[in-house]
Write a protein that holds these residues in place. Structure first.
Motif, PDB file in Angstrom:
ATOM      1  N   ASP A   1      41.349  10.468  13.867  1.00  0.00           N
ATOM      2  CA  ASP A   1      42.422  10.120  14.805  1.00  0.00           C
ATOM      3  C   ASP A   1      41.976  10.162  16.261  1.00  0.00           C
ATOM      4  O   ASP A   1      42.800  10.002  17.175  1.00  0.00           O
ATOM      5  CB  ASP A   1      43.634  11.030  14.602  1.00  0.00           C
ATOM      6  N   GLY A   2      40.673  10.393  16.473  1.00  0.00           N
ATOM      7  CA  GLY A   2      40.143  10.383  17.836  1.00  0.00           C
ATOM      8  C   GLY A   2      40.111  11.729  18.511  1.00  0.00           C
ATOM      9  O   GLY A   2      39.550  11.862  19.604  1.00  0.00           O
ATOM     10  N   THR A   3      40.710  12.745  17.910  1.00  0.00           N
ATOM     11  CA  THR A   3      40.647  14.091  18.478  1.00  0.00           C
ATOM     12  C   THR A   3      39.325  14.743  18.085  1.00  0.00           C
ATOM     13  O   THR A   3      38.571  14.225  17.258  1.00  0.00           O
ATOM     14  CB  THR A   3      41.818  14.952  17.974  1.00  0.00           C
TER      15      THR A   3
ATOM     16  N   GLU B   1      40.770  15.359  26.099  1.00  0.00           N
ATOM     17  CA  GLU B   1      40.513  14.085  26.770  1.00  0.00           C
ATOM     18  C   GLU B   1      39.724  13.107  25.907  1.00  0.00           C
ATOM     19  O   GLU B   1      39.436  11.983  26.355  1.00  0.00           O
ATOM     20  CB  GLU B   1      39.742  14.331  28.079  1.00  0.00           C
TER      21      GLU B   1
ATOM     22  N   ARG C   1      40.320  11.128  23.464  1.00  0.00           N
ATOM     23  CA  ARG C   1      40.894   9.798  23.230  1.00  0.00           C
ATOM     24  C   ARG C   1      40.799   8.910  24.470  1.00  0.00           C
ATOM     25  O   ARG C   1      40.881   7.681  24.367  1.00  0.00           O
ATOM     26  CB  ARG C   1      42.352   9.934  22.797  1.00  0.00           C
ATOM     27  N   ARG C   2      40.650   9.517  25.622  1.00  0.00           N
ATOM     28  CA  ARG C   2      40.564   8.743  26.867  1.00  0.00           C
ATOM     29  C   ARG C   2      39.149   8.266  27.149  1.00  0.00           C
ATOM     30  O   ARG C   2      38.945   7.439  28.041  1.00  0.00           O
ATOM     31  CB  ARG C   2      41.083   9.579  28.040  1.00  0.00           C
TER      32      ARG C   2
ATOM     33  N   ARG D   1      32.727   6.797  16.252  1.00  0.00           N
ATOM     34  CA  ARG D   1      33.853   5.916  15.945  1.00  0.00           C
ATOM     35  C   ARG D   1      33.436   4.632  15.249  1.00  0.00           C
ATOM     36  O   ARG D   1      34.290   3.830  14.853  1.00  0.00           O
ATOM     37  CB  ARG D   1      34.591   5.585  17.248  1.00  0.00           C
TER      38      ARG D   1
ATOM     39  N   VAL E   1      34.217  14.705  15.897  1.00  0.00           N
ATOM     40  CA  VAL E   1      35.245  13.703  16.186  1.00  0.00           C
ATOM     41  C   VAL E   1      35.989  13.374  14.897  1.00  0.00           C
ATOM     42  O   VAL E   1      35.380  12.978  13.899  1.00  0.00           O
ATOM     43  CB  VAL E   1      34.629  12.423  16.789  1.00  0.00           C
TER      44      VAL E   1
END
Length: 316
Positions: free
Chosen positions: A251-253, A274, A276-277, A315, A248
């Motif tokens: 930037d969340g990707t 997906e 980031r979702r 995160r 990860v």
């Protein structure tokens, strides 16, 4: 154990030539899986070709900035390598989650990729198994299937691939270098190396007869937070109910691959988009078309919950 002949290869060319001229030959290095299967007469090679002396036991930097891992590098040495721990922490963690210290000391990089399923019906020669005896049927279908695949399986086989290392390799986009009996070389993307069962579950990889794995290559490091989370019935020396290999970025990707859910290390690149979702969206994309049994339907929920824990950790 069935009787067999044996030779010790002194060069890669000699090894593949011996495999080409001897029907039923197999390469052997650590033997941590092959020898067990030979004792049970599941594997009955007529000839063993020992490849331990071929010098494929080094980890070297590539011109592109990645690593070339020799086929004979032991799992313990690979997990402990400073470059792997620094730049490919996902791989180191996956290796340490597998087997026991004693087995990791013997098991090789190529052997880890090539290990066969631990499906109990495959190991029980009194049961029908299309992997062991093509066309005989699959006793796992309709049997006790808690450990079995929920996606990527077929009407002929629902076994899972047992490797932890291969799941990390899939997330890292590794390549498998090989040498063929005719002397030609090729690199097989890890995404294409393991085959889904379809109607031929006994054909498990893209290797041709007599083709020898010489190395595994890793592309340049991709950074990010790298996590390998293995869910199993006991804390050590157990195969995954499910495993999540995740990279990860800030930037969340990132990327996600799964173990314990399919006949091969399971990654769906569309699921990476997906991330980031959130975990629900990723797990739905990863397990689209899943066909769990009554005994392993819990794996679908377990994947989502484990992904949620992994993404929260990444995160934080």
């Amino acid at each position: 154990m069935k009787s067999f002949s044996y030779e010790r290869a002194t060069s890669p060319a000699q090894a593949v030539a011996a495999a080409a001229r001897t029907p039923g030959a197999r390469f052997i290095a650590g033997g941590t899986n092959l020898l067990d299967l030979m004792k049970l007469e599941i594997e009955t090679p007529a000839h063993l070709i020992d490849v331990n002396g071929l010098g494929f036991d080094r980890i070297e930097a590539t011109q592109e900035g990645g690593l070339r891992i020799g086929a004979l590098v032991r799992n313990t040495d690979l997990a402990a390598d400073a470059r792997v721990r620094r730049d490919y922490g996902l791989l180191s963690r996956a290796l340490l989650a597998g087997a026991s210290g004693q087995l990791r000391n013997k098991a090789t990089t190529a052997g880890n990729l090539l290990q066969r399923t631990r499906c109990p019906y495959f190991y029980d020669t009194n049961q029908a198994c299309n992997k062991r005896q093509p066309g005989s049927g699959c006793s796992a279908i309709g049997g006790v299937s808690r450990q079995h695949a929920v996606v990527g399986s077929s009407a002929a086989c629902i076994a899972t691939h047992p490797s932890d290392m291969a799941v990390a390799m899939r997330a890292l986009d590794a390549g498998v270098e090989t040498l063929r009996p005719d002397g030609s070389r090729r690199t097989i993307p890890i995404s294409d190396f393991h085959r889904l069962p379809g109607a031929t579950p006994h054909v498990e990889t893209a290797l041709a007869d007599g083709e020898l794995v010489t190395a595994v290559t890793l592309p340049p490091p991709i950074g990010g937070k790298q996590i390998y989370h293995k869910v199993r019935d006991r804390a050590s020396y157990a195969f995954a109910l499910i495993a999540v290999a995740a990279v990860v970025q800030t930037d969340g990707t990132g990327r996600v691959a799964l173990g314990g859910v399919a006949p091969k290390p399971w990654r769906v690149e569309a699921a990476d988009a997906e991330l980031r979702r959130g975990a629900k969206a990723v797990s739905q994309a990863l397990l689209a078309g899943a066909q769990p049994t009554e005994h392993n339907a819990f794996k679908v929920t377990l994947v989502e919950r484990t992904l949620e824990a992994v993404l929260t950790e990444a995160r934080s």
